[in-house]
Design an enzyme around this catalytic site. Structure first.
Site, short mmCIF file in Angstrom:
data_model
loop_
_atom_site.label_atom_id
_atom_site.label_comp_id
_atom_site.label_asym_id
_atom_site.label_seq_id
_atom_site.Cartn_x
_atom_site.Cartn_y
_atom_site.Cartn_z
N ARG A 61 0.83 -1.21 0.00
CA ARG A 61 0.00 0.00 0.00
C ARG A 61 0.86 1.26 0.00
O ARG A 61 0.57 2.25 -0.68
CB ARG A 61 -0.92 -0.01 1.21
N HIS A 65 0.65 4.29 -2.74
CA HIS A 65 0.38 5.67 -2.33
C HIS A 65 1.52 6.60 -2.69
O HIS A 65 1.30 7.79 -2.97
CB HIS A 65 0.09 5.72 -0.83
N ASN A 93 -3.27 8.84 4.31
CA ASN A 93 -2.03 8.17 4.68
C ASN A 93 -1.84 8.00 6.18
O ASN A 93 -0.83 7.45 6.62
CB ASN A 93 -0.82 8.93 4.12
N HIS A 190 -5.39 -5.66 -3.20
CA HIS A 190 -6.23 -5.77 -2.01
C HIS A 190 -6.37 -7.22 -1.55
O HIS A 190 -7.00 -7.48 -0.52
CB HIS A 190 -7.61 -5.17 -2.26
#
Length: 321
Positions: A61, A65, A93, A190
């Protein structure tokens, strides 16, 4: 049916070929200057994952990001200062964790090959390693990124939200040079991970004027989520739901669950109901090897987003030199 499936595979291949990135990155970039790089990063990530099983999902992740804001420049690793609130401080975040793993790898590399390996390359390698160590595909990571010097919390507003619809997701990915196939494929990340209730509880009550619960949710699954996320101020703030039923294993279970109406995020479940994305979800649910192949291609593309050769090699990933 078989011929239709072959057509889907051909379409996915054409989409990949048509949109290859051309950044000046090389798999052998550090072969002479830091030959132990990949071993050091891999061992650091593996040891951290043994201590904390949440590390793989968190690092994957973190990579997403980072690349989605200013490109893959490690701007997400910079700490805030009195004069600037960095990306870490942006609301999307606040739940990103395990920065210490990158810090540990960087410290070891500074001893092995000082002032050589960028934090951006460390994070990119770590993202590949957590996929491999979780049972997913492997690929040659292209290297040569430099670290950025700018990190602003306000920029995190541009990250795709768990409430996004397909059109919003397509637009968000397209603005970064990623196509529909990439969007559906990278959403498969995911398959690793967990979400707190706040990211999906809007689907469980007062969803719309016609439906209290999102009608696209499997009814039994919805009731299970409501038990885990009761609408009460006394609720456990750590409550939530794993994003698939094999959350520590990188596989195609995520797509199977979408077809069963068990996608946790609204953005995930929406992929099934749109003609632009549903055939890809169906193909990946049926063929894990196809998903692995496309995930590799899309991760290479994502790793080339906004790559800078004009930055620096930070000595400490948390601060600019």
């Amino acid at each position: 049916m078989a011929s239709k499936y072959v057509v889907v595979q051909i379409l996915l291949t054409l989409l990949s070929v048509a949109s290859l990135s051309k950044a000046d990155l090389y798999s052998d970039y550090y072969d002479k200057t830091c030959p132990e790089l990949e071993k050091i990063v891999s061992e650091t990530v593996l040891n951290a994952s043994k201590y904390d099983p949440k590390v793989p999902a968190r690092l994957l992740r973190m990579f997403f990001h980072d690349c989605f804001i200013r490109g893959c420049d490690a701007s997400i690793l910079l700490d805030s200062t009195p004069a600037n609130k960095a990306e870490k401080g942006g609301r999307p975040n606040l739940s990103v964790r395990s920065f210490y793993v990158i810090d540990q790898a960087k410290a070891k590399l500074e001893k092995s090959c000082p002032r050589t390996v960028s934090c951006a390359d460390i994070l990119t390698i770590a993202a590949r390693d957590v996929v491999v160590q979780s049972g997913g595909p492997s690929w040659e990571v292209l290297k040569g990124r430099k670290d950025g010097r700018v990190s602003k919390a306000s920029d995190t507003r541009n990250l795709p939200a768990p409430t996004s619809n397909v059109s919003q997701l397509i637009q968000s990915f397209a603005s970064r040079g990623l196509d529909v196939k990439d969007m559906v494929t990278l959403s498969g990340g995911h398959t690793l991970g967990f979400s707190h209730c706040s990211s999906f509880e809007a689907r469980l009550q007062n969803f719309s004027l016609l439906h209290d619960i999102d009608p696209n949710l499997d009814s039994d699954f919805a009731q299970d989520l409501k038990k885990k996320c009761p609408a009460t101020p006394l609720r456990d703030q750590n409550a939530g739901q794993f994003l698939d039923s094999t959350a520590s294993v990188f596989d195609n279970d995520y797509y199977k669950r979408l077809l069963a109406g068990k996608g946790v995020f609204l953005s995930d479940q929406s992929l099934v109901g749109d003609y632009r994305t549903s055939y890809i979800v169906d193909a990946f649910a049926k063929d894990q090897s196809l998903f692995f192949k496309e995930f590799t291609a899309s991760m290479l593309k994502l790793g080339n987003v906004g790559v800078s050769t004009n930055g620096e090699v930070r000595l400490d990933c948390r601060v600019v030199n």
